[in-house]
Design an enzyme around this catalytic site. Structure first.
Site, PDB file in Angstrom:
ATOM      1  CG  HIS A  12      18.499 -18.730  -6.336  1.00 51.76           C
ATOM      2  ND1 HIS A  12      18.703 -19.901  -7.047  1.00 51.76           N
ATOM      3  CD2 HIS A  12      17.351 -18.917  -5.638  1.00 51.76           C
ATOM      4  CE1 HIS A  12      17.713 -20.742  -6.785  1.00 51.76           C
ATOM      5  NE2 HIS A  12      16.883 -20.178  -5.930  1.00 51.76           N
ATOM      6  CD  GLU A  48      10.462 -19.913 -10.595  1.00 50.79           C
ATOM      7  OE1 GLU A  48      11.694 -20.015 -10.460  1.00 50.79           O
ATOM      8  OE2 GLU A  48       9.680 -20.851 -10.423  1.00 50.79           O
ATOM      9  CD  GLN A  64      13.776 -18.696  -7.205  1.00 49.95           C
ATOM     10  OE1 GLN A  64      14.087 -19.187  -6.131  1.00 49.95           O
ATOM     11  NE2 GLN A  64      13.411 -19.415  -8.244  1.00 49.95           N
ATOM     12  CG  HIS A  90      14.845 -20.941  -1.262  1.00 49.64           C
ATOM     13  ND1 HIS A  90      13.731 -20.395  -1.849  1.00 49.64           N
ATOM     14  CD2 HIS A  90      15.738 -21.094  -2.269  1.00 49.64           C
ATOM     15  CE1 HIS A  90      13.951 -20.219  -3.150  1.00 49.64           C
ATOM     16  NE2 HIS A  90      15.165 -20.640  -3.415  1.00 49.64           N
ATOM     17  CD  GLU A 140      16.037 -24.092  -5.383  1.00 53.90           C
ATOM     18  OE1 GLU A 140      15.897 -24.389  -6.576  1.00 53.90           O
ATOM     19  OE2 GLU A 140      15.725 -22.978  -4.920  1.00 53.90           O
TER      20      GLU A 140
END
Length: 150
Positions: A12, A48, A64, A90, A140
């Protein structure tokens, strides 16, 4: 670990948003993304939401949305640093074996934020590669739970 075994796909893109309801209206009502999962992660300090396409496949990347639960959270600080606006916070790479990837990245000199993986969205195991190790981008690494969240 062989290089071809490290990552499965892009899982994501994490977008920091100042207002979750507004961001959901834009992404779901206007752009047509589908809400797959929503939760509050107190440890990370975020509300989230994971969004996917109409026919979300196992290796299709998701979006996300991350809204801060407090200004002191990492996402809250990111938004403040960005003039109160959201932005790409990210990129997440999916892995099949978090422990092996975590160890391999450390052996290769990457600086990870956590000494051990933490709990992420929907029970995923996560860690982050510090932007100082990646040329300025927060990456991530995520290992989805046995039952995927989409």
């Amino acid at each position: 670990m062989d290089n071809s075994d490290l990552f499965v796909c892009i899982d994501h893109i994490g977008l920091a948003v100042p207002d979750m309801d507004e961001a959901l209206r834009l992404h779901v009502d206007v752009m047509g993304w589908r809400l797959l999962h929503r939760e509050q992660n107190q440890e990370q300090g975020v509300d989230e939401a994971m969004l996917g396409t109409g026919a979300q496949g196992d290796e299709n990347a998701m979006i996300q949305l991350l809204a801060p639960l407090s200004p002191e959270s990492a996402v809250g600080k990111f938004i403040e640093k960005n003039g109160g606006r959201g932005g790409i916070q990210h990129i997440a790479y999916r892995v099949a074996d978090m422990d092996a990837v975590d160890a391999t990245l450390r052996e290769r000199g990457a600086t990870l934020l956590y000494p051990a993986p933490k709990s992420g969205t929907g029970g995923a195991r996560i860690n982050f590669i510090h932007p100082k190790s990646t040329g300025g981008v927060l990456l991530e690494i995520t290992e989805p739970p046995a039952a995927p969240h989409h």
